[in-house]
Design an enzyme around this catalytic site. Structure first.
Site, PDB file in Angstrom:
ATOM      1  N   GLN A 159       0.882  -1.081  -0.060  1.00 39.80           N
ATOM      2  CA  GLN A 159      -0.053  -0.100  -0.047  1.00 39.80           C
ATOM      3  C   GLN A 159       0.935   1.333  -0.097  1.00 39.80           C
ATOM      4  O   GLN A 159       1.417   1.653   0.945  1.00 39.80           O
ATOM      5  CB  GLN A 159      -0.973   0.042   1.121  1.00 39.80           C
ATOM      6  N   GLN A 161       0.060   4.585  -1.080  1.00 41.52           N
ATOM      7  CA  GLN A 161      -0.490   5.978  -0.723  1.00 41.52           C
ATOM      8  C   GLN A 161      -0.618   6.146   0.762  1.00 41.52           C
ATOM      9  O   GLN A 161      -1.088   5.284   1.308  1.00 41.52           O
ATOM     10  CB  GLN A 161      -1.943   6.157  -1.462  1.00 41.52           C
ATOM     11  N   PRO A 286      -6.543  -2.193   4.098  1.00 42.78           N
ATOM     12  CA  PRO A 286      -6.932  -1.052   5.150  1.00 42.78           C
ATOM     13  C   PRO A 286      -7.888  -0.278   4.342  1.00 42.78           C
ATOM     14  O   PRO A 286      -8.354   0.466   5.300  1.00 42.78           O
ATOM     15  CB  PRO A 286      -5.746  -0.213   5.667  1.00 42.78           C
ATOM     16  N   GLY A 289     -10.976   0.296  -1.538  1.00 43.42           N
ATOM     17  CA  GLY A 289     -10.352   0.131  -2.646  1.00 43.42           C
ATOM     18  C   GLY A 289      -9.173   1.043  -2.697  1.00 43.42           C
ATOM     19  O   GLY A 289      -9.133   2.125  -2.006  1.00 43.42           O
ATOM     20  N   GLU A 291      -6.817   2.707  -6.036  1.00 50.12           N
ATOM     21  CA  GLU A 291      -6.798   3.133  -7.510  1.00 50.12           C
ATOM     22  C   GLU A 291      -5.449   2.705  -8.095  1.00 50.12           C
ATOM     23  O   GLU A 291      -5.209   3.536  -9.064  1.00 50.12           O
ATOM     24  CB  GLU A 291      -7.330   4.553  -7.703  1.00 50.12           C
ATOM     25  N   HIS A 315     -15.759   4.205  -7.831  1.00 52.45           N
ATOM     26  CA  HIS A 315     -14.687   5.215  -7.191  1.00 52.45           C
ATOM     27  C   HIS A 315     -13.460   4.988  -7.932  1.00 52.45           C
ATOM     28  O   HIS A 315     -12.764   5.868  -8.298  1.00 52.45           O
ATOM     29  CB  HIS A 315     -14.986   5.105  -5.724  1.00 52.45           C
ATOM     30  N   GLU A 316     -12.998   3.770  -7.659  1.00 55.02           N
ATOM     31  CA  GLU A 316     -11.622   3.514  -7.966  1.00 55.02           C
ATOM     32  C   GLU A 316     -11.552   3.405  -9.415  1.00 55.02           C
ATOM     33  O   GLU A 316     -10.563   4.078  -9.968  1.00 55.02           O
ATOM     34  CB  GLU A 316     -11.133   2.015  -7.657  1.00 55.02           C
ATOM     35  N   HIS A 319     -11.090   7.251 -10.450  1.00 53.42           N
ATOM     36  CA  HIS A 319      -9.762   7.517 -10.232  1.00 53.42           C
ATOM     37  C   HIS A 319      -8.672   7.543 -11.343  1.00 53.42           C
ATOM     38  O   HIS A 319      -7.707   8.204 -11.684  1.00 53.42           O
ATOM     39  CB  HIS A 319      -8.726   6.634  -8.985  1.00 53.42           C
ATOM     40  N   GLU A 338      -9.478  13.360  -4.525  1.00 47.50           N
ATOM     41  CA  GLU A 338     -10.694  12.503  -3.885  1.00 47.50           C
ATOM     42  C   GLU A 338     -12.168  13.229  -4.179  1.00 47.50           C
ATOM     43  O   GLU A 338     -13.210  12.518  -4.555  1.00 47.50           O
ATOM     44  CB  GLU A 338     -10.612  12.114  -2.556  1.00 47.50           C
ATOM     45  N   ASP A 397      -1.998  11.238   6.101  1.00 52.01           N
ATOM     46  CA  ASP A 397      -3.326  10.331   6.492  1.00 52.01           C
ATOM     47  C   ASP A 397      -4.349  11.021   7.447  1.00 52.01           C
ATOM     48  O   ASP A 397      -5.476  10.720   7.210  1.00 52.01           O
ATOM     49  CB  ASP A 397      -2.554   9.421   7.490  1.00 52.01           C
ATOM     50  N   ARG A 580     -10.489  -3.190   7.444  1.00 52.61           N
ATOM     51  CA  ARG A 580     -10.638  -1.844   6.615  1.00 52.61           C
ATOM     52  C   ARG A 580     -10.860  -0.894   7.557  1.00 52.61           C
ATOM     53  O   ARG A 580     -11.871  -0.964   8.367  1.00 52.61           O
ATOM     54  CB  ARG A 580     -12.016  -2.124   5.765  1.00 52.61           C
TER      55      ARG A 580
HETATM   56  N1  BES Z   1      -7.083   6.668  -2.667  1.00 52.61           N
HETATM   57  C1  BES Z   1      -7.888   6.149  -1.677  1.00 52.61           C
HETATM   58  C2  BES Z   1      -7.500   5.355  -0.693  1.00 52.61           C
HETATM   59  C3  BES Z   1      -6.356   6.050   0.184  1.00 52.61           C
HETATM   60  C4  BES Z   1      -6.390   7.551   0.485  1.00 52.61           C
HETATM   61  C5  BES Z   1      -5.257   5.382   0.651  1.00 52.61           C
HETATM   62  C6  BES Z   1      -5.376   8.062   1.161  1.00 52.61           C
HETATM   63  C7  BES Z   1      -4.139   6.192   1.313  1.00 52.61           C
HETATM   64  C8  BES Z   1      -4.417   7.512   1.381  1.00 52.61           C
HETATM   65  C9  BES Z   1      -9.301   5.278  -2.314  1.00 52.61           C
HETATM   66  O1  BES Z   1      -9.625   5.671  -3.816  1.00 52.61           O
HETATM   67  C10 BES Z   1     -10.368   5.522  -1.367  1.00 52.61           C
HETATM   68  O2  BES Z   1     -10.726   6.839  -1.611  1.00 52.61           O
HETATM   69  N2  BES Z   1     -10.977   4.723  -0.824  1.00 52.61           N
HETATM   70  C11 BES Z   1     -12.244   4.653  -0.352  1.00 52.61           C
HETATM   71  C12 BES Z   1     -13.356   4.187  -1.050  1.00 52.61           C
HETATM   72  C13 BES Z   1     -14.778   5.117  -0.813  1.00 52.61           C
HETATM   73  C14 BES Z   1     -14.538   6.427  -0.762  1.00 52.61           C
HETATM   74  C15 BES Z   1     -15.501   4.885  -2.206  1.00 52.61           C
HETATM   75  C16 BES Z   1     -11.995   3.703   0.846  1.00 52.61           C
HETATM   76  O3  BES Z   1     -11.384   2.899   1.024  1.00 52.61           O
HETATM   77  O4  BES Z   1     -13.020   3.834   1.740  1.00 52.61           O
HETATM   78 ZN    ZN Z   2     -10.608   7.657  -3.541  1.00 53.27          ZN
END
Ligand code: BES
Ligand code: ZN
Length: 627
Positions: A159, A161, A286, A289, A291, A315-316, A319, A338, A397, A580
């Site tokens: 992971q 990001q 965690p 999803g 992207e 959503h993904e 992205h 986002e 974060d 998650r």
């Molecule tokens: N890119 C994000 C996940 C992320 C953000 C990881 C910041 C690390 C740092 C991903 O696209 C996301 O937003 N996931 C959401 C999905 C939801 C908003 C539909 C999630 O995991 O809850």
């Molecule tokens: Zn996202």
């Protein structure tokens, strides 16, 4: 003297002119500093990265060489980001003709890691960093077979990001710069390796895989997954990887993805990444999803069995435009990734399932946003309600809240309402084209918006207030849903003890309502609802044991608040299985906030058992919650 002044003036004018040309071509991000990286990308930057990785499950270590092809430069030092890596040696020049060079690893910062400074000459374009990962890696999740679906093979995923890629690859870990990459990866021969690149569909007998990512991407999108994986095509350049035990249900759950692709391309132009696959990871992942380009990483909690949680995939997929094609310059501009994605996701959902469903989804998010805004107002960082964040010296974060996501999307929806959908869509398509394969700051976006949407249409809009102001502006669009209002009324009937309505409702079945209707019902039940009634609800609808994980998360929070302790065994099973973050963090938070005796101790006891099942990202967040 006067002659000299004239020359000076000419010189100044000339240099201003070249600078403004540059600004036009590559906007403010050309001079932007990333507070979360040490890399000197404005002096020297990686253009292509070739990775040689030996993935060793026996000692949970990746032995790697990161071969960086650098830009032309005039500097004597290239700075990379590293965290928890052991650097063995650094060389210059092509493979086979490498010469050792001087390097030093600076002081380690708990948040950012350390700068790796490599001495280079003007003509040195090839820097090779030989390294291995350590136990301190934050990106890698090494799973024993017991935590996989098949329970026979181990699993590894990364992971990246926001700033975790530096803990498995030494590189310039900033979204300010984009690189192409290739990789040679060696894994045990009973496992398949896949990356955010072009991917194999079958296992290689030697366990050796080659990858190419030919489109330039930011470092946080480099990703790897290794496990007992199979592939199923979904059609229209879409497919899914999953463990053999899950491949059928994954293919069913995600069967609409090709239609989503079609809808997305119709909205904002061609998909630029050739192939769109999803890999279903183990429960510790965690996020819902992630992207990673060409290969979305997905949480198995999405397998609700009834396709009710597929908006995460929309959503993904979205992205692939907002985020992967047009990328936030720094994590302070995270809303550009986002907020646009949540807006786009909802448009895809509307296209596939209609406006009623899209509005229900937007409203559920609004419920979350309202709670988040309330918490933040009285919290340590009320300025975190601004779309443009100031996260210097803090973890990126901390910016992953409902503000960039939901306030960001509501900004675009409100703007859409004002300018009309046709103009909004034309603007967005142009925007994605204009900034494709580039990074963008909030200021760049504001300028572009004014120039290409507001000015030509003579529109006044409170953009600044939305981006730099507290909370939610008054002109925020209001979305309503009759179906959700009905659920609120029903919850009200329970709260007020209206027996005949309650009785009639208890004759219904869980399948009579969709996930978001249930969430609305549960969220609107009183926190002092009688535990007997909680029990009755649970016996009727099996929320604790059989509902999907999204409903369960809300149900367990209500269970804590109402003191319905009979839910505890199921809650514990849930918290030890699922990693998650957004699902589990809020449950732990409820247990910590609870005044009821035993709740905090219960949270601690569960975490002790569960923590080895979580990825670093969730583990560190929950640790913080329990502090
Ligand atoms: N890119 C994000 C996940 C992320 C953000 C990881 C910041 C690390 C740092 C991903 O696209 C996301 O937003 N996931 C959401 C999905 C939801 C908003 C539909 C999630 O995991 O809850
Ligand atoms: Zn996202």
């Amino acid at each position: 003297m006067r002659y000299f002044s004239l020359l000076l003036l000419l010189f100044v004018l000339f240099s201003c002119d070249t600078e403004s040309n540059e600004v036009d071509k590559n906007p403010t991000s050309a001079s932007t500093q990333d507070p979360h990286s040490y890399a000197n990308v404005h002096e020297i930057k990686t253009e292509h990265l070739h990775l040689e990785l030996d993935v060793n499950f026996d000692n949970q270590t990746i032995y790697g060489v990161a071969r960086h092809t650098m830009s032309e430069h005039t500097t004597s030092e290239a700075i990379f980001d590293v965290k928890g890596l052991e650097i063995m040696k650094v060389t210059l020049g092509e493979k086979g003709k490498e010469k050792a060079t001087e390097y030093s690893v600076g002081k380690n910062d708990e948040l950012l890691g350390a700068p790796l400074k490599v001495k280079v000459g003007k003509n040195d374009r090839q820097i090779n960093i030989h390294y291995k990962t350590t136990e301190a890696t934050e990106a890698l999740d090494w799973l024993p077979p017991s935590l996989t679906a098949g329970k026979e093979h181990p699993f590894l995923y990364t992971q990246g990001q926001a700033i975790l890629t530096r803990s498995w690859i030494p590189l310039q870990d900033t979204p300010l710069s984009r690189i192409t990459y290739s990789a040679d990866v060696k894994v045990p021969n009973d496992l398949l390796a896949i990356m955010s690149a072009d991917n194999p569909k079958e296992r290689d007998e030697q366990g050796e895989y080659h990858f190419e990512m030919q489109q330039p991407i930011p470092a946080y999108l480099i990703a790897l997954a290794v496990g007992d994986l199979e592939y199923a095509s979904l059609g229209n350049k879409c497919g899914v990887y999953a463990e053999p035990e899950l491949i059928k249900s994954a293919a069913y759950e995600f069967e609409d993805v090709p239609k989503m692709m079609h809808a997305a391309e119709n909205l904002y132009g061609d998909y630029q990444w050739d192939q769109y696959d999803i890999v279903l990871l183990p429960y510790s992942f965690p996020f819902g999803g992630m992207e990673n380009p060409r290969l979305t990483f997905a949480n198995p909690t999405l397998l609700a069995g009834d396709q009710s949680l597929v908006s995460v995939i929309a959503h993904e997929l979205a992205h692939s435009w907002s985020g992967n094609l047009v990328t936030n310059a720094t994590w302070n501009d995270f809303w550009l990734n986002e907020g646009f994605t949540v807006y786009f996701e909802n448009r895809i959902m509307e296209e596939l399932y209609g406006k009623e469903i899209a509005d229900i989804l937007a409203l559920i998010e609004f419920q979350d946003l309202t709670v988040a805004l309330e918490d933040m107002k009285s919290g340590e960082h009320p300025e975190d309600t601004h779309l443009k964040l100031e996260l210097d010296h803090r973890s990126p974060d901390e910016g992953m809240t409902d503000i960039p996501y939901v306030k960001g999307a509501y900004f675009l929806r409100t703007l859409e309402e004002k300018v009309g959908r046709a103009k909004m869509d034309a603007f967005l398509e142009k925007y994605f084209n204009e900034f494709a394969f580039n990074t963008i700051t909030t200021a760049d976006f504001e300028a572009y918006l004014t120039e290409h949407l507001l000015k030509p249409n003579n529109i006044d809009f409170n953009t600044k207030e939305w981006i730099y102001g507290d909370g939610l502006p008054d002109n925020c669009i209001q979305i309503t849903s009759k179906r959700l209002d009905d659920m609120i009324d029903m919850a009200q009937a329970f709260n007020e003890g209206k027996q005949s309505k309650i009785k009639a409702f208890l004759r219904k079945e869980r399948g009579d309502f969709i996930t978001q209707e249930w969430q609305t019902f549960i969220r609107n039940l009183d926190h002092n609802l009688d535990t007997e009634l909680m029990l009755k609800l649970d016996e009727t609808f099996k929320f604790s044991t059989e509902a999907n994980p999204a409903i369960q998360s809300d149900w367990f929070k209500l269970s804590v608040r109402t003191g319905y302790t009979k839910a505890r065994p199921a809650m514990k099973a849930y918290l030890t299985k699922i990693g998650r973050r957004w699902f589990i963090e809020s449950i732990y938070q409820c247990l910590v906030d609870s005044k009821r005796e035993g709740d905090y101790e219960f949270a601690q006891e569960v975490f002790e058992e569960a923590k080895s099942n979580y990825h670093f990202v969730s583990r560190s967040t929950i640790k913080e919650v329990l502090k």
